[in-house]
Design an enzyme around this catalytic site. Structure first.
Site, short mmCIF file in Angstrom:
data_model
loop_
_atom_site.label_atom_id
_atom_site.label_comp_id
_atom_site.label_asym_id
_atom_site.label_seq_id
_atom_site.Cartn_x
_atom_site.Cartn_y
_atom_site.Cartn_z
N GLU A 1 -12.29 0.21 -9.55
CA GLU A 1 -11.86 -0.67 -10.65
C GLU A 1 -12.86 -0.73 -11.79
O GLU A 1 -12.48 -0.77 -12.96
CB GLU A 1 -11.60 -2.09 -10.11
N GLU B 1 0.82 -1.21 0.00
CA GLU B 1 0.00 0.00 0.00
C GLU B 1 0.86 1.26 0.00
O GLU B 1 0.54 2.25 -0.69
CB GLU B 1 -0.94 0.01 1.21
N ASP C 1 -4.39 -9.78 -8.63
CA ASP C 1 -4.80 -8.86 -9.69
C ASP C 1 -3.69 -8.02 -10.30
O ASP C 1 -3.38 -8.13 -11.49
CB ASP C 1 -5.93 -7.95 -9.16
N GLU D 1 -18.64 -6.34 -2.54
CA GLU D 1 -17.26 -6.82 -2.43
C GLU D 1 -17.10 -8.23 -2.99
O GLU D 1 -16.05 -8.58 -3.50
CB GLU D 1 -16.81 -6.80 -0.97
#
Length: 882
Positions: free
Chosen positions: A338, A79, A226, A320
């Site tokens: 996204e 992050e 991803d 989610e």
């Protein structure tokens, strides 16, 4: 800036900044916070995209002056890299662009780049492993192995966590001429590539950073993996190294061979890729259609994107996680970007105005359901519309950027966006870096690469004019068959295993068909390695040992059978539980924008059968516990009573306030600091007696949510709320009340759509009530001296599957669609390994019906006063419009 700076994030419901250590811990989610003004750094280049150059200049000065990157705090390497390092590099990229133009940033001398280099060195200790894979966390002051670091004991990391570094680290090396950053990121990528499963060319979700063994062996394109795939392709684009493209093409071939089941993308096992690993999808895979556009494979991108859009139209936001039959699996939505990202790329590739309509829907839903007075609040439950006091930095860094770019014309931009590549956090890195400071020699480290027979690879980084010569109808022809895929059908093709077996052998035994008294079924269980144990209390227990199965295929069937049985048992246990309810503050200055998650009661008015809900002003009762006769009935009459939990049973409280003339009740938890963010759903049970005499609705609020109402009372005195099964939009709340037209106009178009749907559905729908509950939520009753959670009693004749042994980890259902079945107790899909949220498992409650409020006759003076008050409030809100 107004409510949160210099904190890392804004808490939009309480209008204050989130400072780590000062708020209740959210677990691994807080690892993104490092006391370094995260949201401001993450949003720097967004300001330039939005043509807010003066604001950008001021923001850069604040970052340089105020931000400290050396705090004694443990943060996520992943992050911090994508949000902070990427934010500093993106800010530096646009700063030097503006300086070259000669109007702004003339004073800038690379200060953001110096800060990025400082942060890069603080992240490097995480790479001190034999494999080259970084530790998942690092202490910004003490590193990893220092006695005071409080980290460095982890053994696992997610594939995306280790494989999403190359863009930022390589850009830092190219900008500064210091090669060590790019070298470390390349080494991590090389190690993951070497550890891929060679027969399937897939990678798992988590890997041991010391041994390279796969810890979780399921593979997909969503959470945990991803951005690893994304960075392989984008590293080729930015750095020009063919080996990255070869690796991506190899993985992409495997994805389309095993994971892609258009329009679905389902996880599989890396060693047995014909076997699905789960029957649901997480929302992070919504980025994949955008990556497919960059790769040039447009048809499956359109198909998957359309499927996701149909899910959004059903729930207003993308949950989610959702099942293969498009039911809610995890109900949260933290305003992830996204899907907006993929929408932008599809519009760029096709020129189809349909995607502008998709973007318009996203903006309308954000303003209608997520907008609160201090910002945009994450959705705690997409089914009820309840909010969470959370606005992640990626909402401003990515969502605003992609939605603006979707609608912006070329003349709206002060620079050419085509000169940059987007990182996974949508930060801008200039493409000219590919020819700058090439300190790494280009050599093909891709071993055992096989040429793939796929002519589609010719379209990597496509020219849209060649692909779609003025023919947006191409995309429409692909979307059309998927228009009703969510509402009217349940895609269920032949499963992978059944397809491989052909039509010869019988299909495997399903849990729903199993009968313990059937000798044939018992023989099939034995063949699958499943043994039956009869317990003394009459129940039957199942245990599966894969090594005892007759064959590997039988073992797979056994694993699937056990998973189905666990899901079936879980579903049966949930049937008697109720879904969450909503408390919506509808008075000035909230006007329905604040929605609180409330626990239901097993007595009183069933709000799911009274769609209008109960609306009224709130009043605090005396005594506050509500356990004796109410002494201020004149204050409670025709109002919704507020009371504290404890000292007597819930049903007794309800009877006392009903006797005093209350039209509803809200019980507030007496446990200081409790919150629906961290606790499972709470249900109020009766007192063991007949509760038919209780006719008013009763709801339960945890302490944090209850204090929001109490604070509103202290500040505004008259606070009106709506108790309902799910949140209502503003047009519905204020229907029949004289208020400024522009309050309703913003939602009028969507309201009309809802009414048409409701009218159509009313002719063909029976009244159905879907029940739901958190996995751990029991029906809870209160007693004078102690409180107990009531639990369901297992029928002695029922089947209770036991915990399976180590051989049965990652068992899954092979069906592509199981209507009405959800998996229980799963963590929130996260951007980093290990992120988790409170576990909830709820079956959706759907209703398109609208509320009709009776118009009330009011004196003209009262109407004008309300009107003027509303105008003043909404004039203030308009200043913050999206």
């Amino acid at each position: 800036q107004d409510h949160a700076y210099p904190a890392d994030e804004l808490m939009p419901l309480t209008c204050r900044g989130r400072v780590r250590g000062q708020e209740p811990s959210r677990g691994d989610v807080d690892d993104a916070l490092g006391k370094f003004s995260l949201t401001l750094i993450d949003t720097l280049d967004t300001l330039v995209v939005l043509n807010k150059t003066r604001e950008f200049e001021e923001a850069v000065k604040k970052v340089i002056k105020d931000v400290n990157l050396g705090n004694d705090i443990v943060v996520s390497v992943f992050e911090t890299n994508i949000r902070v390092l990427g934010g500093l590099l993106g800010g530096h990229s646009v700063a030097i662009m503006l300086k070259e133009k000669g109007e702004y940033m003339q004073w800038y001398n690379g200060e953001l780049l110096h800060m990025a280099k400082e942060l890069g060195y603080k992240l490097l200790p995480a790479f001190n492993t034999t494999s080259g894979l970084p530790y998942p966390r690092v202490n910004l002051k003490f590193g990893v192995r220092h006695p005071e670091a409080r980290t460095g004991t982890e053994t696992d990391t997610c594939t995306a966590c280790a494989g999403t570094l190359i863009l930022e680290f390589a850009a830092l090396s190219r900008f500064t001429g210091t090669s060590i950053f790019e070298e470390y990121a390349r080494k991590a990528l090389d190690f993951i590539w070497e550890k891929r499963q060679r027969s399937s060319n897939l990678v798992g979700v988590t890997i041991n950073i010391h041994t390279g063994d796969w810890v979780r062996k399921d593979s997909g394109v969503g959470a945990g993996i991803d951005s690893y795939y994304e960075y392989l392709l984008k590293a080729y684009v930015l750095l020009g190294d063919d080996s990255f493209l070869e690796r991506f093409n190899t993985h992409y071939d495997a994805i389309m061979r095993y994971i892609s089941q258009p329009p679905l993308l389902l996880d599989v096992h890396i060693h047995k890729p014909m076997l699905n690993a789960r029957t649901w999808m997480d929302s992070l895979l919504a980025f994949f259609p955008g990556l497919q556009v960059l790769k040039g494979d447009i048809r499956p991108a359109i198909e998957t994107h359309e499927m996701l859009y149909q899910v959004i139209k059903k729930h207003n936001f993308l949950p989610e996680a959702f099942t293969t039959d498009f039911r809610v699996h995890w109900a949260q939505h933290p305003l992830r970007p996204e899907f907006a990202e993929s929408t932008y790329f599809l519009y760029k590739a096709t020129g189809d105005p349909y995607y502008l309509e998709v973007g318009k829907t996203l903006i309308e839903n954000l303003n209608k359901y997520a907008r609160v007075p201090c910002g945009f609040a994450a959705m705690k439950d997409v089914r009820t519309g309840s909010h969470e006091d959370r606005m992640d930095s990626f909402f401003l860094a990515e969502m605003f950027k992609y939605l603006y770019l979707l609608f912006a014309d070329k003349e709206d931009m002060i620079f050419d966006i085509e000169d940059y590549i987007f990182t996974t956090e949508a930060h801008l890195l200039p493409l000219w870096l590919s020819t700058t400071n090439q300190t790494i020699s280009k050599k093909n480290t891709t071993t055992e690469y096989t040429e793939l027979d796929d002519s589609n690879f010719d379209w990597t980084c496509p020219n849209t004019q060649i692909l779609f010569p003025n023919d947006p109808m191409f995309a429409q022809s692909i979307r059309e068959p998927l228009k009703n895929v969510v509402d009217k059908s349940c895609p269920r093709g032949i499963s992978r295993a059944e397809e491989s077996l052909g039509s010869g052998p019988k299909p495997p035994l399903r849990a729903r068909d199993f009968m313990a008294s059937n000798p044939e079924h018992l023989e099939i269980l034995k063949k699958m390695g499943v043994s039956l144990i009869h317990l003394k209390d009459g129940r039957v227990q199942l245990v599966q040992h894969a090594v005892q199965a007759a064959s590997s295929l039988d073992a797979e069937d056994g694993l699937r059978f056990m998973q189905e049985m666990i899901e079936l048992s879980s579903q049966q246990q949930k049937e008697q539980q109720l879904p969450p309810r909503a408390v919506q503050i509808v008075s000035h200055p909230f006007f329905g924008r604040v929605v609180l998650t409330a626990g239901p009661a097993q007595f009183g008015m069933d709000l799911s059968k009274h769609k209008a809900g109960t609306r009224g002003f709130v009043a605090t009762i005396k005594p506050y516990n509500g356990c004796s006769e109410i002494t201020n009935p004149e204050a409670v009459k025709e109002k919704i009573a507020l009371m504290q939990r404890g000292q007597c049973m819930f049903a007794e409280k309800a009877r006392n306030i009903q006797k005093a003339g209350a039209i509803g009740g809200i019980v507030i938890d007496d446990n200081e600091g409790s919150s629906s963010d961290t606790a499972p759903l709470f249900q109020m049970a009766g007192d063991g007696k007949n509760t038919d005499d209780i006719t008013i609705p009763m709801l339960f609020l945890f302490n944090k949510e209850g204090n929001i109402i109490l604070d509103a009372i202290r500040e505004y005195e008259a606070v009106e709320v709506l108790l309902s099964d799910k949140a209502k939009d503003r047009a519905t709340i204020f229907k029949g009340k004289t208020i400024p037209n522009y309050i309703i106009d913003s939602n009028l178009e969507m309201e009309n759509k809802d009414q048409k749907i409701s009218e159509n559905d009313s002719h063909k729908q029976n009244s159905e009530e879907a029940t739901s509950a958190s996995q751990d939520a029991g029906a809870v009753s209160e007693e004078p001296e102690e409180e107990e959670e009531s639990s369901d009693v297992t029928d002695p004749d029922s089947l209770s599957p036991a915990d399976t042994d180590s051989d049965s980890i990652s068992i899954s259902n092979q069906d592509s669609c199981i209507p009405g079945t959800d998996e229980a107790s799963a963590p929130e899909p996260a951007r980093t390994q290990g992120d988790s949220q409170p576990q909830e498992q709820q079956t959706e409650t759907e209703s398109n019906s609208k509320v009709n409020w009776d118009s009330k006759v009011q004196p003209m003076e009262s109407i004008l006063a309300d009107w003027n008050e509303d105008i003043e409030a909404f004039e203030m809100m308009e200043k913050d419009e999206l």
